[in-house]
Design a protein around this motif. Structure first.
Motif, PDB file in Angstrom:
ATOM      1  N   SER A   1      87.943  76.957  81.107  1.00 47.98           N
ATOM      2  CA  SER A   1      87.915  78.381  80.734  1.00 47.98           C
ATOM      3  C   SER A   1      87.451  78.586  79.301  1.00 47.98           C
ATOM      4  O   SER A   1      87.132  79.704  78.894  1.00 47.98           O
ATOM      5  N   GLY A   2      87.448  77.553  78.513  1.00 47.09           N
ATOM      6  CA  GLY A   2      86.992  77.658  77.133  1.00 47.09           C
ATOM      7  C   GLY A   2      88.044  78.123  76.168  1.00 47.09           C
ATOM      8  O   GLY A   2      87.745  78.336  74.991  1.00 47.09           O
ATOM      9  N   SER A   3      89.272  78.245  76.624  1.00 50.35           N
ATOM     10  CA  SER A   3      90.344  78.706  75.736  1.00 50.35           C
ATOM     11  C   SER A   3      90.887  77.597  74.850  1.00 50.35           C
ATOM     12  O   SER A   3      91.622  77.882  73.899  1.00 50.35           O
ATOM     13  N   VAL A   4      90.548  76.325  75.155  1.00 46.66           N
ATOM     14  CA  VAL A   4      91.022  75.168  74.373  1.00 46.66           C
ATOM     15  C   VAL A   4      89.804  74.438  73.846  1.00 46.66           C
ATOM     16  O   VAL A   4      88.873  74.113  74.587  1.00 46.66           O
ATOM     17  N   THR A   5      89.814  74.215  72.574  1.00 46.65           N
ATOM     18  CA  THR A   5      88.687  73.503  71.971  1.00 46.65           C
ATOM     19  C   THR A   5      88.824  71.996  72.225  1.00 46.65           C
ATOM     20  O   THR A   5      89.899  71.485  72.557  1.00 46.65           O
ATOM     21  N   GLU A   6      87.696  71.319  72.036  1.00 41.87           N
ATOM     22  CA  GLU A   6      87.700  69.860  72.198  1.00 41.87           C
ATOM     23  C   GLU A   6      88.588  69.194  71.148  1.00 41.87           C
ATOM     24  O   GLU A   6      89.243  68.200  71.400  1.00 41.87           O
ATOM     25  N   SER A   7      88.638  69.798  69.971  1.00 45.45           N
ATOM     26  CA  SER A   7      89.471  69.232  68.917  1.00 45.45           C
ATOM     27  C   SER A   7      90.947  69.310  69.281  1.00 45.45           C
ATOM     28  O   SER A   7      91.717  68.347  69.092  1.00 45.45           O
ATOM     29  N   ALA A   8      91.358  70.432  69.883  1.00 50.29           N
ATOM     30  CA  ALA A   8      92.759  70.574  70.295  1.00 50.29           C
ATOM     31  C   ALA A   8      93.095  69.610  71.422  1.00 50.29           C
ATOM     32  O   ALA A   8      94.198  69.045  71.480  1.00 50.29           O
ATOM     33  N   LEU A   9      92.109  69.382  72.320  1.00 50.51           N
ATOM     34  CA  LEU A   9      92.324  68.439  73.418  1.00 50.51           C
ATOM     35  C   LEU A   9      92.488  67.019  72.891  1.00 50.51           C
ATOM     36  O   LEU A   9      93.345  66.267  73.364  1.00 50.51           O
ATOM     37  N   ASP A  10      91.683  66.667  71.912  1.00 52.92           N
ATOM     38  CA  ASP A  10      91.804  65.329  71.319  1.00 52.92           C
ATOM     39  C   ASP A  10      93.147  65.149  70.620  1.00 52.92           C
ATOM     40  O   ASP A  10      93.771  64.073  70.709  1.00 52.92           O
ATOM     41  N   ASP A  11      93.594  66.193  69.938  1.00 49.51           N
ATOM     42  CA  ASP A  11      94.901  66.097  69.264  1.00 49.51           C
ATOM     43  C   ASP A  11      96.024  65.922  70.272  1.00 49.51           C
ATOM     44  O   ASP A  11      96.979  65.158  70.047  1.00 49.51           O
ATOM     45  N   ALA A  12      95.922  66.607  71.412  1.00 46.13           N
ATOM     46  CA  ALA A  12      96.957  66.477  72.451  1.00 46.13           C
ATOM     47  C   ALA A  12      96.960  65.073  73.047  1.00 46.13           C
ATOM     48  O   ALA A  12      98.027  64.503  73.334  1.00 46.13           O
ATOM     49  N   ARG A  13      95.758  64.508  73.234  1.00 42.67           N
ATOM     50  CA  ARG A  13      95.661  63.146  73.754  1.00 42.67           C
ATOM     51  C   ARG A  13      96.282  62.161  72.766  1.00 42.67           C
ATOM     52  O   ARG A  13      97.020  61.233  73.165  1.00 42.67           O
ATOM     53  N   SER A  14      96.001  62.336  71.484  1.00 41.02           N
ATOM     54  CA  SER A  14      96.569  61.452  70.458  1.00 41.02           C
ATOM     55  C   SER A  14      98.089  61.582  70.392  1.00 41.02           C
ATOM     56  O   SER A  14      98.806  60.601  70.175  1.00 41.02           O
ATOM     57  N   ALA A  15      98.586  62.793  70.605  1.00 43.46           N
ATOM     58  CA  ALA A  15     100.032  63.001  70.585  1.00 43.46           C
ATOM     59  C   ALA A  15     100.707  62.234  71.716  1.00 43.46           C
ATOM     60  O   ALA A  15     101.814  61.694  71.552  1.00 43.46           O
ATOM     61  N   VAL A  16     100.050  62.172  72.874  1.00 40.28           N
ATOM     62  CA  VAL A  16     100.596  61.388  74.002  1.00 40.28           C
ATOM     63  C   VAL A  16     100.664  59.916  73.641  1.00 40.28           C
ATOM     64  O   VAL A  16     101.675  59.231  73.894  1.00 40.28           O
ATOM     65  N   GLU A  17      99.614  59.393  73.035  1.00 37.47           N
ATOM     66  CA  GLU A  17      99.598  57.984  72.672  1.00 37.47           C
ATOM     67  C   GLU A  17     100.663  57.662  71.621  1.00 37.47           C
ATOM     68  O   GLU A  17     101.346  56.636  71.696  1.00 37.47           O
ATOM     69  N   ARG A  18     100.823  58.560  70.635  1.00 41.22           N
ATOM     70  CA  ARG A  18     101.848  58.329  69.607  1.00 41.22           C
ATOM     71  C   ARG A  18     103.250  58.353  70.217  1.00 41.22           C
ATOM     72  O   ARG A  18     104.110  57.550  69.869  1.00 41.22           O
ATOM     73  N   ALA A  19     103.458  59.273  71.136  1.00 43.04           N
ATOM     74  CA  ALA A  19     104.772  59.357  71.781  1.00 43.04           C
ATOM     75  C   ALA A  19     105.054  58.104  72.619  1.00 43.04           C
ATOM     76  O   ALA A  19     106.191  57.606  72.651  1.00 43.04           O
ATOM     77  N   ARG A  20     104.033  57.574  73.279  1.00 45.64           N
ATOM     78  CA  ARG A  20     104.213  56.353  74.067  1.00 45.64           C
ATOM     79  C   ARG A  20     104.529  55.172  73.149  1.00 45.64           C
ATOM     80  O   ARG A  20     105.390  54.326  73.475  1.00 45.64           O
ATOM     81  N   ILE A  21     103.868  55.090  72.018  1.00 43.73           N
ATOM     82  CA  ILE A  21     104.150  54.000  71.067  1.00 43.73           C
ATOM     83  C   ILE A  21     105.563  54.127  70.512  1.00 43.73           C
ATOM     84  O   ILE A  21     106.282  53.116  70.384  1.00 43.73           O
ATOM     85  N   ASN A  22     105.984  55.336  70.197  1.00 45.54           N
ATOM     86  CA  ASN A  22     107.344  55.533  69.687  1.00 45.54           C
ATOM     87  C   ASN A  22     108.386  55.119  70.721  1.00 45.54           C
ATOM     88  O   ASN A  22     109.438  54.552  70.372  1.00 45.54           O
ATOM     89  N   LEU A  23     108.091  55.383  71.994  1.00 42.51           N
ATOM     90  CA  LEU A  23     109.017  54.966  73.052  1.00 42.51           C
ATOM     91  C   LEU A  23     109.088  53.431  73.127  1.00 42.51           C
ATOM     92  O   LEU A  23     110.184  52.859  73.260  1.00 42.51           O
ATOM     93  N   ASN A  24     107.937  52.787  73.030  1.00 42.31           N
ATOM     94  CA  ASN A  24     107.927  51.325  73.077  1.00 42.31           C
ATOM     95  C   ASN A  24     108.703  50.732  71.900  1.00 42.31           C
ATOM     96  O   ASN A  24     109.449  49.747  72.052  1.00 42.31           O
ATOM     97  N   ARG A  25     108.545  51.308  70.723  1.00 44.46           N
ATOM     98  CA  ARG A  25     109.268  50.818  69.556  1.00 44.46           C
ATOM     99  C   ARG A  25     110.772  51.016  69.724  1.00 44.46           C
ATOM    100  O   ARG A  25     111.578  50.150  69.357  1.00 44.46           O
ATOM    101  N   ALA A  26     111.161  52.133  70.299  1.00 44.89           N
ATOM    102  CA  ALA A  26     112.583  52.381  70.521  1.00 44.89           C
ATOM    103  C   ALA A  26     113.165  51.390  71.530  1.00 44.89           C
ATOM    104  O   ALA A  26     114.301  50.918  71.385  1.00 44.89           O
ATOM    105  N   GLU A  27     112.383  51.089  72.554  1.00 40.96           N
ATOM    106  CA  GLU A  27     112.852  50.113  73.557  1.00 40.96           C
ATOM    107  C   GLU A  27     112.972  48.716  72.950  1.00 40.96           C
ATOM    108  O   GLU A  27     113.907  47.971  73.282  1.00 40.96           O
ATOM    109  N   VAL A  28     112.047  48.344  72.055  1.00 40.00           N
ATOM    110  CA  VAL A  28     112.134  47.045  71.387  1.00 40.00           C
ATOM    111  C   VAL A  28     113.377  46.981  70.509  1.00 40.00           C
ATOM    112  O   VAL A  28     114.113  45.988  70.500  1.00 40.00           O
TER     113      VAL A  28
END
Length: 357
Positions: free
Chosen positions: A136-163
């Protein structure tokens, strides 16, 4: 006639007999029987019993003192600082790989894991919404990239907590037996605190030293006999596992490590052992014990070559049962030596060999 009698009466009886024999010896055809048959007797081959020379390695038995350790052995230390809340096993217990031995207080770490999971789910939902509205064009590519990076950071934080949570439990890295521990519930530990030991003593590794003289005569897989110092203790069989690559210049020895089966669990790591190892050191002629003679210049044998005997000097290397290993460059394999009739031998005497049994 009277003159002859008077001459005879002037000599003793023994002197007359000697003169008579001397006169007879000068007459033609009066040679003695020994002289007539001497040449034939000299040329006649003397019957002797012989036996062929074999070559075999010199068997050397080496005895050494060895020190043992478990096939796998470890001392456990905690990864983090914390309070012990539970000790699940005691000394002597058998533990399985992955089984918890000591549990530290992990309440904060469990909460951190839950928080990391919540943050990961939020990041994944946000990223999913951005993907659905992308067309729809309501989300920019930059915002999409930031959301993708946020998922990866959250996954890493979970792995660190489990360790961090895993660090709160001290588990066995392999199957084995627990050693003595001084840790009790309520104790404060840190990474320098020794928790306990674990030994996999299904087999033992025994290390010992061998003189450099035998370097190259020991091979991996060679059998050894191992016994404890207790009176009447049974022998245990093992095999050479590793050989060091260098010689100790101070002791002139090299290290050897052997593996000894301990499935019956009779032995313990740290025990000292008496090591017995049989080695083959070079090849030497072996002659019957009765063939060895001794003279003023040492030991020798009578060797038969081309129908005649010759005296061959030898050096005794090792005595065996009924046989002797000797060192000599003049006794090739298969040559015969005299075993019976040696008292009649002389250099170059013709002999008729009768092979010994």
């Amino acid at each position: 006639m009277n003159s002859v009698i008077s001459l005879a009466s002037s000599f003793p009886r023994s002197g007359l007999l000697g003169m008579a024999f001397m006169m007879l010896g000068t007459l033609p055809g009066c040679e003695s029987r020994d002289q007539a048959g001497g040449d034939n007797k000299k040329d006649r081959a003397q019957p002797v019993v012989t036996q062929s020379v074999d070559w075999q390695p010199r068997q050397v038995r080496i005895e050494a003192v060895g020190t043992s350790r478990a096939a796998r052995s470890v001392t456990l230390f905690p990864e983090v600082t914390g309070e012990v809340v539970e000790v699940t096993l005691k000394a002597g217990d058998r533990v399985k790989a992955g089984q918890t031995i000591v549990q530290l207080d992990d309440r904060d770490q469990r909460l951190a894991v839950e928080l990391a999971r919540v943050e990961l789910r939020d990041a994944e939902r946000r990223y999913g919404r951005y993907q659905r509205t992308r067309e729809s064009g309501s989300v920019t590519e930059s915002a999409l990239d930031d959301a993708r990076s946020a998922v990866e950071r959250a996954r890493i934080n979970l792995n660190r907590a489990e360790v961090a949570l895993d660090y709160r439990s001290i588990d066995a890295p392999f199957d084995g037996h627990i050693g003595i521990s001084d840790i009790d519930p309520g104790a404060q530990v840190d990474p320098s605190t020794e928790i306990t030991t674990i030994d996999d003593r299904s087999s033992l590794l025994v290390s010992f030293q061998i003189p450099e003289l035998f370097l190259g005569q020991i091979a991996e897989g060679q059998a050894i006999a191992v016994s404890t110092w207790a009176s009447g203790s049974p022998q245990h069989q093992g095999e050479v596992l590793e050989i060091d690559s260098r010689v100790n210049p101070q002791t002139r020895t090299f290290d050897v490590r052997a593996q000894v089966d301990n499935t019956e669990d009779r032995l313990r790591p740290g025990m000292s052992f008496r090591i017995t190892l049989d080695l083959a050191a070079g090849r030497y002629p072996v002659v019957p014990e009765v063939a060895l003679q001794w003279g003023n210049d040492g030991a020798y044998v009578w060797a038969v070559d081309g129908g005649t005997v010759s005296r061959v000097p030898v050096t005794v290397v090792q005595r065996l049962q009924g046989k002797i290993l000797v060192e000599s460059g003049a006794l090739p394999e298969g040559m015969s030596v005299v075993t019976e009739g040696t008292q009649r031998m002389r250099e170059g005497l013709p002999v008729a060999s009768i092979a010994g049994l």
